[in-house]
Write a protein that holds these residues in place. Structure first.
Motif, mmCIF file in Angstrom:
data_model
loop_
_atom_site.group_PDB
_atom_site.id
_atom_site.type_symbol
_atom_site.label_atom_id
_atom_site.label_comp_id
_atom_site.label_asym_id
_atom_site.label_seq_id
_atom_site.Cartn_x
_atom_site.Cartn_y
_atom_site.Cartn_z
ATOM 1 N N GLU A 261 0.807 -1.220 0.000
ATOM 2 C CA GLU A 261 0.000 0.000 0.000
ATOM 3 C C GLU A 261 0.838 1.267 0.000
ATOM 4 O O GLU A 261 0.350 2.351 -0.303
ATOM 5 N N ARG A 262 2.137 1.150 0.341
ATOM 6 C CA ARG A 262 3.035 2.308 0.322
ATOM 7 C C ARG A 262 3.806 2.432 -0.982
ATOM 8 O O ARG A 262 4.682 3.283 -1.115
ATOM 9 N N GLY A 263 3.501 1.549 -1.934
ATOM 10 C CA GLY A 263 4.172 1.602 -3.218
ATOM 11 C C GLY A 263 5.566 1.001 -3.209
ATOM 12 O O GLY A 263 6.374 1.276 -4.098
ATOM 13 N N LYS A 264 5.862 0.168 -2.208
ATOM 14 C CA LYS A 264 7.172 -0.473 -2.100
ATOM 15 C C LYS A 264 7.026 -1.987 -2.199
ATOM 16 O O LYS A 264 5.929 -2.528 -1.996
ATOM 17 N N PRO A 265 8.135 -2.722 -2.509
ATOM 18 C CA PRO A 265 8.055 -4.191 -2.580
ATOM 19 C C PRO A 265 7.606 -4.780 -1.250
ATOM 20 O O PRO A 265 7.895 -4.246 -0.188
ATOM 21 N N PHE A 266 6.894 -5.879 -1.309
ATOM 22 C CA PHE A 266 6.431 -6.539 -0.097
ATOM 23 C C PHE A 266 7.604 -7.098 0.703
ATOM 24 O O PHE A 266 8.607 -7.554 0.140
ATOM 25 N N ASN A 267 7.472 -7.043 2.021
ATOM 26 C CA ASN A 267 8.459 -7.642 2.908
ATOM 27 C C ASN A 267 8.313 -9.164 2.860
ATOM 28 O O ASN A 267 7.205 -9.673 2.741
ATOM 29 N N PRO A 268 9.419 -9.914 2.932
ATOM 30 C CA PRO A 268 9.334 -11.385 2.935
ATOM 31 C C PRO A 268 8.383 -11.923 3.995
ATOM 32 O O PRO A 268 7.702 -12.936 3.772
ATOM 33 N N LYS A 269 8.303 -11.252 5.152
ATOM 34 C CA LYS A 269 7.382 -11.712 6.198
ATOM 35 C C LYS A 269 5.935 -11.581 5.743
ATOM 36 O O LYS A 269 5.088 -12.421 6.047
ATOM 37 N N SER A 270 5.644 -10.495 5.004
ATOM 38 C CA SER A 270 4.288 -10.308 4.467
ATOM 39 C C SER A 270 3.973 -11.383 3.442
ATOM 40 O O SER A 270 2.843 -11.886 3.368
ATOM 41 N N VAL A 271 4.987 -11.760 2.658
ATOM 42 C CA VAL A 271 4.806 -12.812 1.677
ATOM 43 C C VAL A 271 4.482 -14.143 2.379
ATOM 44 O O VAL A 271 3.624 -14.899 1.952
ATOM 45 N N ALA A 272 5.170 -14.401 3.494
ATOM 46 C CA ALA A 272 4.932 -15.631 4.247
ATOM 47 C C ALA A 272 3.503 -15.686 4.757
ATOM 48 O O ALA A 272 2.857 -16.746 4.742
#
Length: 277
Positions: A261-272
């Protein structure tokens, strides 16, 4: 959103806060709210001046309180309704409202000394000629019986009168019957508050059991199901050397233009979290 609401309802609110908003609708609502407040302040000063010139001035301050954050903001009517009731009573009774104090998102069970708006109001009253507080109704002052009685005694000890627009003599009369009525009605208000809280808790529990979730921020699975589906699809790919890592999945999503939502790549933890959803 909470910060924007706080900025729009703060006495120190400025145009900088307004134009920092991202939504044109919010800008329009905040503008209307600002101009409405300024117009009310100017009208109060005019009323005070007229009363002073006629020798009938009885200075008072208005006290407003809203319990829930959901009812605070430029597009809500809690403060507007309270302000209208107070203004109507003050004009009919010959009072001039010289200041307004608002405790937004403050429970009626909170001690009056712990409320920032009430503390500012008390400091103002002790430093100028006003010795009267007008509220919309007794439960706007306090819903908890002990808080109501303690707060009323505190004001009375300072020589400050408390008037409820819906029941003008509620806090004024000191006959045994009036004191008993105050205590009974205060107890009823406290009971109603406790009952409402219990009903809401039960409703949340039923919804949680039925849907698995009731409160809190919506997950990506609810707001952006296609993003979750993409993360799961990429995670199932098996390049040479083993399964695609969470960091690699995030990088591939970014390469495909899928950002948070901030226009940045997702964090690996968010991907998990997305993969396990």
């Amino acid at each position: 959103m909470g910060k924007r609401i706080k900025a729009a309802t703060s006495p120190n609110w400025t145009f900088t806060d307004l134009w920092a908003r991202s939504s044109p609708i919010e800008i329009e609502r905040a503008s209307c709210y600002l101009f409405s407040r300024k117009r009310n302040e100017v009208q109060r000063q005019v009323d005070v001046r007229k009363s002073e010139m006629s020798g009938q001035c009885q200075k008072a301050v208005a006290y407003l309180r809203t319990s829930s954050k959901a009812n605070v903001g430029a597009d809500k009517d809690s403060d507007k309704r309270q302000r209208a009731a107070i203004d109507a009573y003050s004009k009919a009774a010959g009072f001039a409202i010289v200041a307004e104090f608002y405790d937004a998102a403050v429970s009626g069970a909170d001690p009056v000394g712990d409320r920032p708006g009430f503390a500012d109001m008390l400091e103002r009253l002790l430093s100028n000629g006003a010795r009267t507080i007008i509220v919309e109704s007794p439960d706007r002052f306090a819903r908890d019986l002990m808080v109501q009685l303690a707060g009323h005694d505190l004001l009375k000890a300072q020589g400050i009168a408390l008037i409820a627009a819906s029941a003008p003599t509620f806090f004024i009369e000191e006959t045994p019957t009036a004191v008993l009525v105050r205590q009974v009605l205060g107890a009823v208000a406290e009971f109603e508050k406790t009952t409402t809280v219990a009903k809401l808790a039960a409703a949340r529990k039923r919804k949680r059991l039925a849907n698995g979730k009731c409160e809190g921020r919506k997950s990506l699975a609810e707001t952006r199901p296609e993003v979750v589906a993409l993360a799961k699809r990429l995670a199932r790919k098996k390049p040479k050397g083993g399964r695609m890592s969470l960091r690699a999945v995030a990088a591939e999503m970014a390469a495909q233009g899928v950002m948070n939502e901030r226009g940045k790549p997702f964090n690996p933890k968010s991907v998990a979290v997305m993969i396990s959803a």
